[in-house]
Scaffold this motif. Sequence first.
Motif, PDB file in Angstrom:
ATOM      1  N   ASN B   9       0.859  -1.195   0.000  1.00 38.44           N
ATOM      2  CA  ASN B   9       0.000   0.000   0.000  1.00 38.44           C
ATOM      3  C   ASN B   9       0.893   1.242   0.000  1.00 38.44           C
ATOM      4  O   ASN B   9       2.127   1.130   0.037  1.00 38.44           O
ATOM      5  N   LEU B  10       0.265   2.412  -0.050  1.00 40.85           N
ATOM      6  CA  LEU B  10       1.025   3.650  -0.168  1.00 40.85           C
ATOM      7  C   LEU B  10       1.949   3.913   1.030  1.00 40.85           C
ATOM      8  O   LEU B  10       3.122   4.277   0.833  1.00 40.85           O
ATOM      9  N   PRO B  11       1.477   3.721   2.278  1.00 44.83           N
ATOM     10  CA  PRO B  11       2.396   3.923   3.405  1.00 44.83           C
ATOM     11  C   PRO B  11       3.638   3.009   3.336  1.00 44.83           C
ATOM     12  O   PRO B  11       4.747   3.453   3.656  1.00 44.83           O
ATOM     13  N   SER B  12       3.460   1.779   2.911  1.00 53.20           N
ATOM     14  CA  SER B  12       4.615   0.875   2.786  1.00 53.20           C
ATOM     15  C   SER B  12       5.561   1.353   1.691  1.00 53.20           C
ATOM     16  O   SER B  12       6.785   1.276   1.827  1.00 53.20           O
ATOM     17  N   LEU B  13       4.970   1.829   0.608  1.00 51.25           N
ATOM     18  CA  LEU B  13       5.798   2.325  -0.495  1.00 51.25           C
ATOM     19  C   LEU B  13       6.648   3.507  -0.041  1.00 51.25           C
ATOM     20  O   LEU B  13       7.855   3.572  -0.296  1.00 51.25           O
ATOM     21  N   LEU B  40      -5.186  -5.253   0.591  1.00 47.19           N
ATOM     22  CA  LEU B  40      -3.828  -4.998   0.102  1.00 47.19           C
ATOM     23  C   LEU B  40      -3.888  -4.466  -1.333  1.00 47.19           C
ATOM     24  O   LEU B  40      -4.881  -4.632  -2.023  1.00 47.19           O
ATOM     25  N   ASN B  41      -2.812  -3.851  -1.744  1.00 49.01           N
ATOM     26  CA  ASN B  41      -2.587  -3.455  -3.127  1.00 49.01           C
ATOM     27  C   ASN B  41      -3.253  -2.127  -3.516  1.00 49.01           C
ATOM     28  O   ASN B  41      -3.868  -1.478  -2.686  1.00 49.01           O
ATOM     29  N   LYS B 270      16.060  -8.734  -4.081  1.00 47.01           N
ATOM     30  CA  LYS B 270      14.635  -8.516  -3.845  1.00 47.01           C
ATOM     31  C   LYS B 270      14.288  -8.874  -2.407  1.00 47.01           C
ATOM     32  O   LYS B 270      14.755  -9.879  -1.869  1.00 47.01           O
ATOM     33  N   VAL B 271      13.438  -8.047  -1.824  1.00 48.31           N
ATOM     34  CA  VAL B 271      12.891  -8.339  -0.501  1.00 48.31           C
ATOM     35  C   VAL B 271      11.449  -8.808  -0.696  1.00 48.31           C
ATOM     36  O   VAL B 271      10.677  -8.172  -1.410  1.00 48.31           O
ATOM     37  N   GLU B 272      11.099  -9.919  -0.064  1.00 48.79           N
ATOM     38  CA  GLU B 272       9.724 -10.428  -0.116  1.00 48.79           C
ATOM     39  C   GLU B 272       8.872  -9.694   0.909  1.00 48.79           C
ATOM     40  O   GLU B 272       9.409  -9.192   1.896  1.00 48.79           O
ATOM     41  N   GLY B 273       7.542  -9.637   0.707  1.00 50.09           N
ATOM     42  CA  GLY B 273       6.684  -9.172   1.795  1.00 50.09           C
ATOM     43  C   GLY B 273       5.721  -8.042   1.490  1.00 50.09           C
ATOM     44  O   GLY B 273       5.533  -7.157   2.316  1.00 50.09           O
ATOM     45  N   ARG B 274       5.043  -8.094   0.332  1.00 47.89           N
ATOM     46  CA  ARG B 274       4.041  -7.054   0.065  1.00 47.89           C
ATOM     47  C   ARG B 274       2.867  -7.121   1.032  1.00 47.89           C
ATOM     48  O   ARG B 274       2.138  -6.163   1.205  1.00 47.89           O
ATOM     49  N   GLN B 275       2.681  -8.301   1.654  1.00 45.22           N
ATOM     50  CA  GLN B 275       1.568  -8.454   2.589  1.00 45.22           C
ATOM     51  C   GLN B 275       1.906  -7.923   3.983  1.00 45.22           C
ATOM     52  O   GLN B 275       1.055  -7.899   4.855  1.00 45.22           O
ATOM     53  N   ARG B 276       3.151  -7.486   4.180  1.00 47.39           N
ATOM     54  CA  ARG B 276       3.570  -7.057   5.509  1.00 47.39           C
ATOM     55  C   ARG B 276       3.308  -5.557   5.723  1.00 47.39           C
ATOM     56  O   ARG B 276       2.910  -4.843   4.817  1.00 47.39           O
ATOM     57  N   PRO B 278       3.811  -1.397   6.915  1.00 48.89           N
ATOM     58  CA  PRO B 278       4.776  -0.335   6.601  1.00 48.89           C
ATOM     59  C   PRO B 278       6.002  -0.392   7.520  1.00 48.89           C
ATOM     60  O   PRO B 278       7.115  -0.089   7.084  1.00 48.89           O
ATOM     61  N   ALA B 279       5.809  -0.802   8.762  1.00 49.19           N
ATOM     62  CA  ALA B 279       6.944  -0.901   9.695  1.00 49.19           C
ATOM     63  C   ALA B 279       7.947  -1.946   9.206  1.00 49.19           C
ATOM     64  O   ALA B 279       9.164  -1.765   9.288  1.00 49.19           O
ATOM     65  N   TYR B 280       7.431  -3.048   8.679  1.00 39.57           N
ATOM     66  CA  TYR B 280       8.297  -4.085   8.092  1.00 39.57           C
ATOM     67  C   TYR B 280       9.056  -3.504   6.904  1.00 39.57           C
ATOM     68  O   TYR B 280      10.275  -3.665   6.786  1.00 39.57           O
ATOM     69  N   ALA B 281       8.317  -2.838   6.014  1.00 38.02           N
ATOM     70  CA  ALA B 281       8.970  -2.256   4.826  1.00 38.02           C
ATOM     71  C   ALA B 281      10.089  -1.320   5.257  1.00 38.02           C
ATOM     72  O   ALA B 281      11.199  -1.348   4.701  1.00 38.02           O
ATOM     73  N   ALA B 282       9.826  -0.501   6.267  1.00 37.48           N
ATOM     74  CA  ALA B 282      10.823   0.466   6.725  1.00 37.48           C
ATOM     75  C   ALA B 282      12.042  -0.247   7.324  1.00 37.48           C
ATOM     76  O   ALA B 282      13.189   0.032   6.962  1.00 37.48           O
ATOM     77  N   GLN B 283      11.785  -1.177   8.216  1.00 32.60           N
ATOM     78  CA  GLN B 283      12.874  -1.830   8.948  1.00 32.60           C
ATOM     79  C   GLN B 283      13.760  -2.679   8.024  1.00 32.60           C
ATOM     80  O   GLN B 283      14.983  -2.596   8.058  1.00 32.60           O
ATOM     81  N   VAL B 284      13.115  -3.491   7.201  1.00 32.30           N
ATOM     82  CA  VAL B 284      13.895  -4.379   6.328  1.00 32.30           C
ATOM     83  C   VAL B 284      14.659  -3.555   5.283  1.00 32.30           C
ATOM     84  O   VAL B 284      15.833  -3.814   5.014  1.00 32.30           O
ATOM     85  N   THR B 285      13.991  -2.562   4.728  1.00 33.69           N
ATOM     86  CA  THR B 285      14.669  -1.731   3.719  1.00 33.69           C
ATOM     87  C   THR B 285      15.890  -1.036   4.330  1.00 33.69           C
ATOM     88  O   THR B 285      16.972  -1.019   3.730  1.00 33.69           O
ATOM     89  N   ALA B 286      15.713  -0.490   5.533  1.00 31.73           N
ATOM     90  CA  ALA B 286      16.820   0.237   6.164  1.00 31.73           C
ATOM     91  C   ALA B 286      18.018  -0.692   6.391  1.00 31.73           C
ATOM     92  O   ALA B 286      19.170  -0.331   6.096  1.00 31.73           O
TER      93      ALA B 286
END
Lengths: 299, 331
Positions: B9-13, B40-41, B270-276, B278-286
């Motif tokens: 979603n947008l916050p995860s992006l 999602l999506n 590539k990082v998996e986890g579109r279903q996760r 925004p906190a996951y997206a932030a933490q894993v990306t960082a």
Amino acid sequence: MKLSIGPIQYFWERQQVLCFYQQVADSPAEIIYLGEVICSKRRLVKTKDWIAIGEELRQSGKEVILSSLTLLEAASETGALKKLCNNEDFMVEANDISAVQLLSAAGKAFVTGPSVNIYNQHSLRLLAAKGLKRWVLPVELGLKTLADMQAARPAGIETEVFALGRLPLAYSARCYTARSHNLPKDNCQFKCLDYPDGRMLKTRENQEFLILNGTQTQSALTHQVLEKLPELAKLGVDVLRISPQSSNTLEIIEIFDSARKAPEIKPTGDELLKLLPAGACNGYLVGKAGLDYEVNPAA
Amino acid sequence: MELVCPAGNLPSLKAAIDNGADAVYVGFKDDTNARHFTGLNFTEHSFEKAIDYAHEKGRKVFVAINTFPQPSGFKRWKAAVDRAAEFGVDALILADIGVLDYAREHWPEMRLHLSVQASVTSAEGIGFYHQNFGIRRVVLPRVLSVRQVAHVISQSPVPVEVFGFGSLCVMVEGRCLLSSYVTGRSPNTYGACSPASHVRWEETEGGTNTRLNNVLIDHYAEGEKAGYPTLCKGRFQVGENTFYAIEEPTSLNTLSLLPELRDIGVSAIKVEGRQRSPAYAAQVTAVMRAAIDDCLLNTESYQPKAQWMQELAEVSEGSQTTLGAYHRPWQ
């Protein structure tokens, strides 16, 4: 409709393989698929043996196809695939897109097995232009999609349906049979030889659920389409595939042979059920969960 | 090595981009992508915002249209390709031969990536998609050892992307039907594995049962933390033993392999986890950003930091991580 015998999915002793194909030579099946499709470490029957078996079967009047490995990992497996695709004697069943590429580049006609994803008419049309002669409907697709595909199929393309067998559900780098013996794949001790119909995996409620067959996972139940033969015939299906099991395969072929010859008699699965290692299923055919079984499934 | 991160979603992006993703991958709200989950999506509206946000920051957006349409639904996949292309995305991630053919014919300039769902593990297979559809990148399934990945890269006509972190599919992607065998819905046909619609949590006297369409996937004793019943990660009986017969609940973590992946010529992680979340997206990306930067800068001395490992373990399935098939003994 013709009957085919799919490649043996399991690891059998060499003598059992030779004996099986001697018996098959006298069966009513018209098409025989030969070769190791699961694990390149299974080498009791070598490529030259498969070719020799194929030549004998051909002399008995069978159409013989050599089947390729489904999941390629090591460079040596791609090397073996190239040799298989270069053989001058037999057509090849591609079980991976790599084989499709090699065969079409060599200008050879080919068959695609159930693990090549042809889910729509556009994929079928494109592969037909590459040399596809016959395709096997992916096992999770049902009669409705089959009907749509048949309506749009290019001229000259034959359609084969996986008609009886434990369903090929998944392939992995990991060997689950070795894992179930606490062994790594690189030291598997060929444990698959102990399970000529694969190793049973049950739920913690004792439900027979899946079959571990080396790196492949199958359904514990045997998928069978016997009750739907009249409908498959009406849809113009050309070939019905029987997947070998360690016993009763010839009896099963006889049942399908009788059913296809007597379309006026509505076939039932009762007799068949006694010949299967566990229960039966047919849910995929009618758009349900694969493990479902309807005795007289509605379309 | 490009870092490609998931956004459901947008916050995860925004979280992925703000934390250093070079590219994000997204999907539309339907069965045209392999994370077809409720809530999602992207709608057209949020999709437009997503692209604007990414492009303003100089990052890329890839759209996954990576399930396998059947004849009756094919027009939905065409519409998804058209929509993504009209919005000016940077690449489409496709799997189905029919969809690839459509995209190639109607959007010849569009950059196409071959999805992991295409299930291609050899240079010959990649060659098929390169010759016929002009793909410009391939995402490899999680079934190859590092040595095997290196061999594919050495022969591949296009750059290679591999998975670096996230929930682990242990079966070769695109050819796993376990989920439809149990529920009628698979990643290929429906865009979901072990769908939530078929999950049941059952409290019993002895603990919790988790079921998928009534099949018992696992049983947890009182006090044991119950996990989501992804069907390849349950406990089953084989012979006399009850155990994780297929795989433990665990996530892939390649931090310790990054130098090898760099040296063999991997182009993107590539990082998996579109279903996760925004906190996951932030933490894993960082963490992945910091690790990749460190690995590219300190070519000799790179070591995964304990803090990174801990941060990734916190967001991993079962709080465990593995090297998966990259590491031969796992197989």
